[in-house]
Design an enzyme around this catalytic site. Sequence first.
Site, PDB file in Angstrom:
ATOM      1  N   LYS A 180       0.606  -1.254  -0.108  1.00 42.50           N
ATOM      2  CA  LYS A 180      -0.014  -0.019   0.027  1.00 42.50           C
ATOM      3  C   LYS A 180       0.689   1.130   0.089  1.00 42.50           C
ATOM      4  O   LYS A 180       1.546   1.177   0.901  1.00 42.50           O
ATOM      5  CB  LYS A 180      -1.054   0.126   0.850  1.00 42.50           C
ATOM      6  CG  LYS A 180      -2.427  -1.150   0.757  1.00 42.50           C
ATOM      7  CD  LYS A 180      -2.868  -0.716   2.847  1.00 42.50           C
ATOM      8  CE  LYS A 180      -3.989  -2.022   1.893  1.00 42.50           C
ATOM      9  NZ  LYS A 180      -3.594  -3.072   2.150  1.00 42.50           N
ATOM     10  N   ASP A 185      -1.367  -2.082  -4.057  1.00 46.01           N
ATOM     11  CA  ASP A 185      -2.417  -2.054  -3.819  1.00 46.01           C
ATOM     12  C   ASP A 185      -3.585  -1.420  -3.818  1.00 46.01           C
ATOM     13  O   ASP A 185      -2.867  -0.048  -3.711  1.00 46.01           O
ATOM     14  CB  ASP A 185      -2.340  -1.928  -2.110  1.00 46.01           C
ATOM     15  CG  ASP A 185      -2.537  -4.416  -1.669  1.00 46.01           C
ATOM     16  OD1 ASP A 185      -3.077  -5.108  -2.638  1.00 46.01           O
ATOM     17  OD2 ASP A 185      -2.176  -4.494  -0.510  1.00 46.01           O
ATOM     18  N   GLN A 219     -10.254  -1.319  -8.377  1.00 49.09           N
ATOM     19  CA  GLN A 219     -11.603  -2.238  -7.632  1.00 49.09           C
ATOM     20  C   GLN A 219     -12.868  -1.706  -8.558  1.00 49.09           C
ATOM     21  O   GLN A 219     -12.682  -0.818  -9.152  1.00 49.09           O
ATOM     22  CB  GLN A 219     -11.674  -1.266  -6.733  1.00 49.09           C
ATOM     23  CG  GLN A 219     -10.675  -1.263  -5.428  1.00 49.09           C
ATOM     24  CD  GLN A 219     -10.394  -0.482  -4.586  1.00 49.09           C
ATOM     25  OE1 GLN A 219     -10.791  -1.124  -3.304  1.00 49.09           O
ATOM     26  NE2 GLN A 219      -9.871   0.832  -4.744  1.00 49.09           N
ATOM     27  N   ARG A 248      -3.947  -7.391 -11.329  1.00 51.48           N
ATOM     28  CA  ARG A 248      -5.341  -7.755 -10.035  1.00 51.48           C
ATOM     29  C   ARG A 248      -7.126  -6.676 -10.378  1.00 51.48           C
ATOM     30  O   ARG A 248      -6.807  -5.164 -10.121  1.00 51.48           O
ATOM     31  CB  ARG A 248      -4.987  -8.003  -8.705  1.00 51.48           C
ATOM     32  CG  ARG A 248      -5.959  -8.281  -7.715  1.00 51.48           C
ATOM     33  CD  ARG A 248      -5.592  -8.125  -5.918  1.00 51.48           C
ATOM     34  NE  ARG A 248      -4.511  -8.728  -6.042  1.00 51.48           N
ATOM     35  CZ  ARG A 248      -3.067  -7.716  -5.304  1.00 51.48           C
ATOM     36  NH1 ARG A 248      -3.888  -6.973  -4.117  1.00 51.48           N
ATOM     37  NH2 ARG A 248      -2.154  -8.223  -4.478  1.00 51.48           N
ATOM     38  N   LYS A 289     -13.102  -6.421  -6.260  1.00 51.55           N
ATOM     39  CA  LYS A 289     -14.435  -5.676  -5.664  1.00 51.55           C
ATOM     40  C   LYS A 289     -14.526  -4.280  -4.942  1.00 51.55           C
ATOM     41  O   LYS A 289     -15.246  -3.548  -5.748  1.00 51.55           O
ATOM     42  CB  LYS A 289     -15.604  -6.562  -5.186  1.00 51.55           C
ATOM     43  CG  LYS A 289     -15.527  -8.008  -6.382  1.00 51.55           C
ATOM     44  CD  LYS A 289     -17.048  -9.008  -5.347  1.00 51.55           C
ATOM     45  CE  LYS A 289     -17.959  -9.953  -6.087  1.00 51.55           C
ATOM     46  NZ  LYS A 289     -18.743 -10.435  -5.137  1.00 51.55           N
ATOM     47  N   GLY A 290     -13.762  -4.115  -4.605  1.00 54.41           N
ATOM     48  CA  GLY A 290     -13.626  -2.533  -3.930  1.00 54.41           C
ATOM     49  C   GLY A 290     -13.882  -3.469  -2.406  1.00 54.41           C
ATOM     50  O   GLY A 290     -14.760  -3.955  -1.606  1.00 54.41           O
ATOM     51  N   ALA A 291     -13.341  -3.021  -1.432  1.00 57.71           N
ATOM     52  CA  ALA A 291     -13.435  -2.586   0.023  1.00 57.71           C
ATOM     53  C   ALA A 291     -13.661  -1.116   1.238  1.00 57.71           C
ATOM     54  O   ALA A 291     -13.217  -1.205   2.105  1.00 57.71           O
ATOM     55  CB  ALA A 291     -12.243  -3.756   0.262  1.00 57.71           C
ATOM     56  N   THR A 327     -10.919 -12.744  -6.751  1.00 56.63           N
ATOM     57  CA  THR A 327     -12.431 -13.219  -5.948  1.00 56.63           C
ATOM     58  C   THR A 327     -12.608 -14.617  -5.400  1.00 56.63           C
ATOM     59  O   THR A 327     -11.907 -15.522  -5.441  1.00 56.63           O
ATOM     60  CB  THR A 327     -13.959 -12.530  -7.208  1.00 56.63           C
ATOM     61  OG1 THR A 327     -14.801 -13.445  -6.598  1.00 56.63           O
ATOM     62  CG2 THR A 327     -13.206 -13.685  -8.498  1.00 56.63           C
ATOM     63  N   ARG A 338     -11.998  -4.299   7.075  1.00 61.00           N
ATOM     64  CA  ARG A 338     -12.627  -4.065   5.881  1.00 61.00           C
ATOM     65  C   ARG A 338     -13.568  -5.083   4.744  1.00 61.00           C
ATOM     66  O   ARG A 338     -14.244  -4.891   4.104  1.00 61.00           O
ATOM     67  CB  ARG A 338     -11.293  -3.281   5.329  1.00 61.00           C
ATOM     68  CG  ARG A 338     -11.357  -1.591   4.769  1.00 61.00           C
ATOM     69  CD  ARG A 338     -10.016  -1.392   4.728  1.00 61.00           C
ATOM     70  NE  ARG A 338      -9.058  -1.425   4.724  1.00 61.00           N
ATOM     71  CZ  ARG A 338      -7.989  -1.100   5.529  1.00 61.00           C
ATOM     72  NH1 ARG A 338      -8.337  -0.039   6.577  1.00 61.00           N
ATOM     73  NH2 ARG A 338      -6.880  -2.295   5.427  1.00 61.00           N
TER      74      ARG A 338
END
Length: 306
Positions: free
Chosen positions: A98, A132, A161, A182, A185-187, A224, A286
């Site tokens: 990150k 990330d 995402q 990568r 979906k998203g967090a 996923t 998350r």
Amino acid sequence: MLRSVFLAAAGSARMERLVSSVPVTKGIVQRFVAGEGVDDALRASRVLADDGLAVSLDHLGEDTLTEEQATATRDHYLALLGRLKGAGLTPAAEVSLKLSAVGQKLDDRLAFDHASAICAAAAEAGTTVTLDAEDHTTTDSTLEILADLRKDYPGTGAVLQAYLRRTEGDCRDLATAGSRVRLCKGAYAEPESVAYQSALDVDKAYVRCLNILMSGEGYPMVATHDPRLVAIAEDRARWFDRRSDEFEFQMLYGVRPEEQARLAAAGHTVRVYVPFGDQWYGYLMRRLAERPANVAFFGKALTSKK
């Protein structure tokens, strides 16, 4: 409602203390987080690699507020990569990073310099780095830093995402030869103006993005656990004549291990995202916030391997 509650809880020190004091928490953390130290991360990586799985290691922590914290995070990754090389775990194991953990909210140049040092160490160790994704306010900065890193380290991976409305365009931009992407979906809590809100809309967006990546020249990394999306990804790979070494599946440590094994046995590359470190609380919150169903999902995962 539940999503908002968990995301608010993720930033609450008081709630963290409360959750940490509950006895059942230890079992949850042990199932979904490899441990607090590098030795724990190496041990988990060895077990997964011996089972024929690939690994992406994430040293938990983000939103550093001082240059000293950012430098310490960089040094953690440099030490980790040295240990991975020494243990013979590369290239099966890469690292996820990150940018906020290495100073992105302080200064983009600082984050780039630290990320570049980590990419250099990864290259020397014979592996790669994936950047990330975080909340939407960092997306432009992250993609700009990614482009700069790829000038010297073209294998640096991106994370997109699907719930962000912009992501189809980003997929088109990044679906180029050699580009590792990568798709998740998203967090993060995002406003409706920038992100789809319903689970159905997010799933539809995921499939549209997946089609773009599978039809492009890059290397899709399908992140996923959703059985429907896994099946769709397998179908799209066949449709676009992708060999098993031209894409991969990614799943979280401790989640659906039997499915991970099934996909690997079918000839797919399966990479397990392995978080470690003492800052596990925000990570788990998350994951729960991603979908309200994850509350039951994580509970079921404690007693099921499917």
